[in-house]
Motif scaffolding. Structure first.
Motif, PDB file in Angstrom:
ATOM      1  N   GLN A  99       0.845  -1.196   0.000  1.00 15.94           N
ATOM      2  CA  GLN A  99       0.000   0.000   0.000  1.00 15.94           C
ATOM      3  C   GLN A  99       0.878   1.243   0.000  1.00 15.94           C
ATOM      4  O   GLN A  99       1.989   1.240   0.547  1.00 15.94           O
ATOM      5  CB  GLN A  99      -0.903   0.027   1.241  1.00 15.94           C
ATOM      6  CG  GLN A  99      -1.913  -1.092   1.301  1.00 15.94           C
ATOM      7  CD  GLN A  99      -2.966  -0.991   0.208  1.00 15.94           C
ATOM      8  OE1 GLN A  99      -3.362   0.118  -0.177  1.00 15.94           O
ATOM      9  NE2 GLN A  99      -3.421  -2.135  -0.288  1.00 15.94           N
ATOM     10  N   ARG A 100       0.381   2.304  -0.598  1.00 20.66           N
ATOM     11  CA  ARG A 100       1.055   3.603  -0.549  1.00 20.66           C
ATOM     12  C   ARG A 100       0.227   4.517   0.355  1.00 20.66           C
ATOM     13  O   ARG A 100      -0.853   4.966  -0.022  1.00 20.66           O
ATOM     14  CB  ARG A 100       1.191   4.200  -1.943  1.00 20.66           C
ATOM     15  CG  ARG A 100       1.849   5.578  -1.947  1.00 20.66           C
ATOM     16  CD  ARG A 100       2.240   6.010  -3.336  1.00 20.66           C
ATOM     17  NE  ARG A 100       3.324   5.203  -3.851  1.00 20.66           N
ATOM     18  CZ  ARG A 100       4.616   5.443  -3.609  1.00 20.66           C
ATOM     19  NH1 ARG A 100       4.957   6.463  -2.850  1.00 20.66           N
ATOM     20  NH2 ARG A 100       5.539   4.669  -4.111  1.00 20.66           N
ATOM     21  N   PRO A 101       0.733   4.817   1.554  1.00 17.99           N
ATOM     22  CA  PRO A 101      -0.054   5.629   2.478  1.00 17.99           C
ATOM     23  C   PRO A 101      -0.110   7.084   2.036  1.00 17.99           C
ATOM     24  O   PRO A 101       0.785   7.582   1.355  1.00 17.99           O
ATOM     25  CB  PRO A 101       0.712   5.498   3.795  1.00 17.99           C
ATOM     26  CG  PRO A 101       2.112   5.221   3.381  1.00 17.99           C
ATOM     27  CD  PRO A 101       2.019   4.410   2.125  1.00 17.99           C
ATOM     28  N   VAL A 102      -1.164   7.755   2.454  1.00 17.90           N
ATOM     29  CA  VAL A 102      -1.258   9.195   2.210  1.00 17.90           C
ATOM     30  C   VAL A 102      -0.341   9.900   3.198  1.00 17.90           C
ATOM     31  O   VAL A 102       0.055   9.333   4.224  1.00 17.90           O
ATOM     32  CB  VAL A 102      -2.715   9.688   2.379  1.00 17.90           C
ATOM     33  CG1 VAL A 102      -3.634   8.995   1.388  1.00 17.90           C
ATOM     34  CG2 VAL A 102      -3.198   9.453   3.808  1.00 17.90           C
ATOM     35  N   PRO A 103       0.055  11.156   2.920  1.00 14.05           N
ATOM     36  CA  PRO A 103       0.887  11.890   3.881  1.00 14.05           C
ATOM     37  C   PRO A 103       0.219  11.975   5.253  1.00 14.05           C
ATOM     38  O   PRO A 103      -0.996  12.113   5.370  1.00 14.05           O
ATOM     39  CB  PRO A 103       1.014  13.277   3.242  1.00 14.05           C
ATOM     40  CG  PRO A 103       0.850  13.032   1.777  1.00 14.05           C
ATOM     41  CD  PRO A 103      -0.158  11.916   1.672  1.00 14.05           C
ATOM     42  N   ARG A 104       1.047  11.878   6.282  1.00 12.48           N
ATOM     43  CA  ARG A 104       0.520  11.946   7.641  1.00 12.48           C
ATOM     44  C   ARG A 104      -0.009  13.350   7.928  1.00 12.48           C
ATOM     45  O   ARG A 104       0.625  14.345   7.559  1.00 12.48           O
ATOM     46  CB  ARG A 104       1.617  11.579   8.641  1.00 12.48           C
ATOM     47  CG  ARG A 104       2.127  10.155   8.460  1.00 12.48           C
ATOM     48  CD  ARG A 104       3.237   9.816   9.433  1.00 12.48           C
ATOM     49  NE  ARG A 104       4.425  10.626   9.217  1.00 12.48           N
ATOM     50  CZ  ARG A 104       5.470  10.677  10.048  1.00 12.48           C
ATOM     51  NH1 ARG A 104       5.446   9.979  11.176  1.00 12.48           N
ATOM     52  NH2 ARG A 104       6.518  11.423   9.773  1.00 12.48           N
ATOM     53  N   SER A 105      -1.155  13.414   8.566  1.00 10.65           N
ATOM     54  CA  SER A 105      -1.774  14.715   8.836  1.00 10.65           C
ATOM     55  C   SER A 105      -1.147  15.361  10.065  1.00 10.65           C
ATOM     56  O   SER A 105      -0.632  14.684  10.966  1.00 10.65           O
ATOM     57  CB  SER A 105      -3.279  14.554   9.062  1.00 10.65           C
ATOM     58  OG  SER A 105      -3.536  13.886  10.287  1.00 10.65           O
TER      59      SER A 105
ATOM     60  N   ARG B  14       8.895  14.896  -0.573  1.00 14.79           N
ATOM     61  CA  ARG B  14       8.057  15.549   0.437  1.00 14.79           C
ATOM     62  C   ARG B  14       8.647  16.839   0.985  1.00 14.79           C
ATOM     63  O   ARG B  14       8.003  17.504   1.789  1.00 14.79           O
ATOM     64  CB  ARG B  14       7.812  14.572   1.603  1.00 14.79           C
ATOM     65  CG  ARG B  14       7.152  13.244   1.217  1.00 14.79           C
ATOM     66  CD  ARG B  14       5.710  13.439   0.797  1.00 14.79           C
ATOM     67  NE  ARG B  14       5.076  12.192   0.396  1.00 14.79           N
ATOM     68  CZ  ARG B  14       4.426  11.364   1.217  1.00 14.79           C
ATOM     69  NH1 ARG B  14       4.359  11.650   2.497  1.00 14.79           N
ATOM     70  NH2 ARG B  14       3.873  10.274   0.755  1.00 14.79           N
TER      71      ARG B  14
ATOM     72  N   CYS C 152       2.111   5.163   9.740  1.00 19.03           N
ATOM     73  CA  CYS C 152       1.242   5.261   8.568  1.00 19.03           C
ATOM     74  C   CYS C 152       0.157   4.187   8.639  1.00 19.03           C
ATOM     75  O   CYS C 152       0.403   3.064   9.102  1.00 19.03           O
ATOM     76  CB  CYS C 152       2.055   5.080   7.287  1.00 19.03           C
ATOM     77  SG  CYS C 152       3.281   6.377   7.010  1.00 19.03           S
TER      78      CYS C 152
ATOM     79  N   PRO D  54      -4.531   2.718   3.676  1.00 21.22           N
ATOM     80  CA  PRO D  54      -5.598   3.566   3.129  1.00 21.22           C
ATOM     81  C   PRO D  54      -6.885   2.790   2.855  1.00 21.22           C
ATOM     82  O   PRO D  54      -7.921   3.402   2.628  1.00 21.22           O
ATOM     83  CB  PRO D  54      -4.993   4.105   1.828  1.00 21.22           C
ATOM     84  CG  PRO D  54      -3.927   3.147   1.454  1.00 21.22           C
ATOM     85  CD  PRO D  54      -3.393   2.596   2.733  1.00 21.22           C
TER      86      PRO D  54
ATOM     87  N   ASP E 142       8.268  10.382  -4.971  1.00 21.51           N
ATOM     88  CA  ASP E 142       7.214  11.123  -4.278  1.00 21.51           C
ATOM     89  C   ASP E 142       7.841  12.057  -3.243  1.00 21.51           C
ATOM     90  O   ASP E 142       7.669  11.881  -2.041  1.00 21.51           O
ATOM     91  CB  ASP E 142       6.252  10.138  -3.604  1.00 21.51           C
ATOM     92  CG  ASP E 142       5.046  10.828  -2.978  1.00 21.51           C
ATOM     93  OD1 ASP E 142       4.743  11.979  -3.370  1.00 21.51           O
ATOM     94  OD2 ASP E 142       4.418  10.212  -2.089  1.00 21.51           O
TER      95      ASP E 142
END
Length: 347
Positions: free
Chosen positions: A133-139, A173, A150, A153, A171
């Motif tokens: 899985q490719r996680p979304v950026p941490r909030s 950051r 992480c 998703p 990707d």
């Protein structure tokens, strides 16, 4: 082989220069002596020409008789804020573009590029139920609450880290990461248009003698060491469980020699990237503990829960392609090298 080496007076560049000379190669050194890396009153070593790669009039004559270029010059580190964006774009991206254009004009078409693992952004992750899985950026909200890991998703469950290979998607950051990705894109495009041969070395966390200390652009190992020398415990962000790969500068220098010797034999056009890593994952808290042990300090690291926007949770490399194709495997494991680093001379 005659090699033009940019960043020749820097942390990695000086190690590469030494290893190239040991291997019998001729080094033509260029360095801009940026204050972020060298301070405001740098000593210019013998054999290094003070010039900025963004100004080809200052150094293009140095390409005469050159077989390949090793491009180590760069603004490094995570930076202090987005105000550093112009510095990264100017030195890393414009500088690389000028270098490539000037190389072509001089008929030099072989390049080794110092890239970085930061181009990956987050590393590789797997969910026990849903696979890779490719996680979304941490909030920011999650980080403020101390939720550093992480999440999948798909199901929101925990993700386990895995080794990143060179086929992973870029990707970036941070400003620095974006600039390194752009460097790779320029070099890849140049390899087709020139045409030329390129080897991009994606360094993981480099440490060792000659590392800059006490600047906002210093590496975390140097920051931990400076804290210990000041008599205070190292401060570790998040929960200290972030996984990284720390590779010794001597191993990085050896990888550069192998890459230069490979690229001069490579067909054109060609662009190949390799992870340059120790192959031994280590947590950030462990890094602080290894440096403290080497310093003979009983000061336990303080895990602060602080965080930096743009930091990734885990990024750990696979060393297999570099081993199979470049013939490179690191000789120094982090537990030994980081303990020794406690006494290495720094800049």
């Amino acid at each position: 082989m005659r090699v033009l080496l940019t960043g020749a007076a820097g942390f990695v560049g000086s190690a590469v220069a030494g290893r190239l000379r040991e291997a019998g190669h001729e080094v033509v050194g260029v360095d801009a002596f940026l204050p972020q890396a060298h301070g405001h009153s740098p000593v210019v070593p013998d054999g290094v020409h003070r010039a900025d790669v963004r100004d080809p009039d200052a150094w293009r004559h140095l390409l005469d008789g050159v077989d390949a270029v090793s491009h180590q010059a760069a603004m490094v580190g995570a930076g202090t804020s987005v105000a550093d964006l112009p510095l990264y774009a100017a030195h890393n991206d414009l500088g690389t573009a000028v270098l490539l254009a000037t190389m072509s004009a001089a008929g030099v078409n072989r390049l080794v590029l110092a890239s970085s693992m930061v181009v990956y952004g987050e590393g590789r992750y797997s969910c026990a139920e849903h696979g890779d899985q490719r996680p979304v950026p941490r909030s920011v909200a999650a980080l403020e609450e101390g939720r550093f890991d992480c999440a999948c998703p798909v199901c929101g469950g925990p993700l386990d880290w895995a080794l990143v290979d060179e086929d992973a998607r870029s990707d970036p950051r941070t400003s620095y990461a974006a600039s390194k990705a752009v460097q790779e894109h320029f070099a890849s495009a140049w390899s087709q248009q020139a045409p030329g041969g390129v080897v991009a070395l994606r360094y993981h966390n480099v440490y060792g003698p000659g590392m800059p200390r006490d600047t906002p652009y210093s590496g975390v190992a140097a920051i931990f060491r400076s804290a210990l020398e000041a008599g205070v415990p190292p401060r570790v962000f998040e929960d200290g469980a972030q996984m990284r790969d720390f590779v010794h500068v001597d191993d990085v220098a050896a990888a550069n020699v192998l890459a230069l010797e490979q690229v001069v034999r490579a067909p054109t056009p060609t662009f190949t990237a390799y992870n340059i890593c120790s192959g031994v994952p280590v947590g950030i808290r462990e890094v602080a503990e290894h440096v403290a042990a080497g310093a003979g300090s009983a000061a336990a690291p303080i895990v602060t829960g602080e965080y930096r926007p743009g930091d990734v949770r885990h990024v750990v490399a696979s060393p297999e392609r570099a081993a199979a194709e470049l013939g490179f495997r690191a000789r120094i494991v982090p537990s030994q090298g980081l303990a020794r680093f406690a006494h290495d001379p720094l800049r």
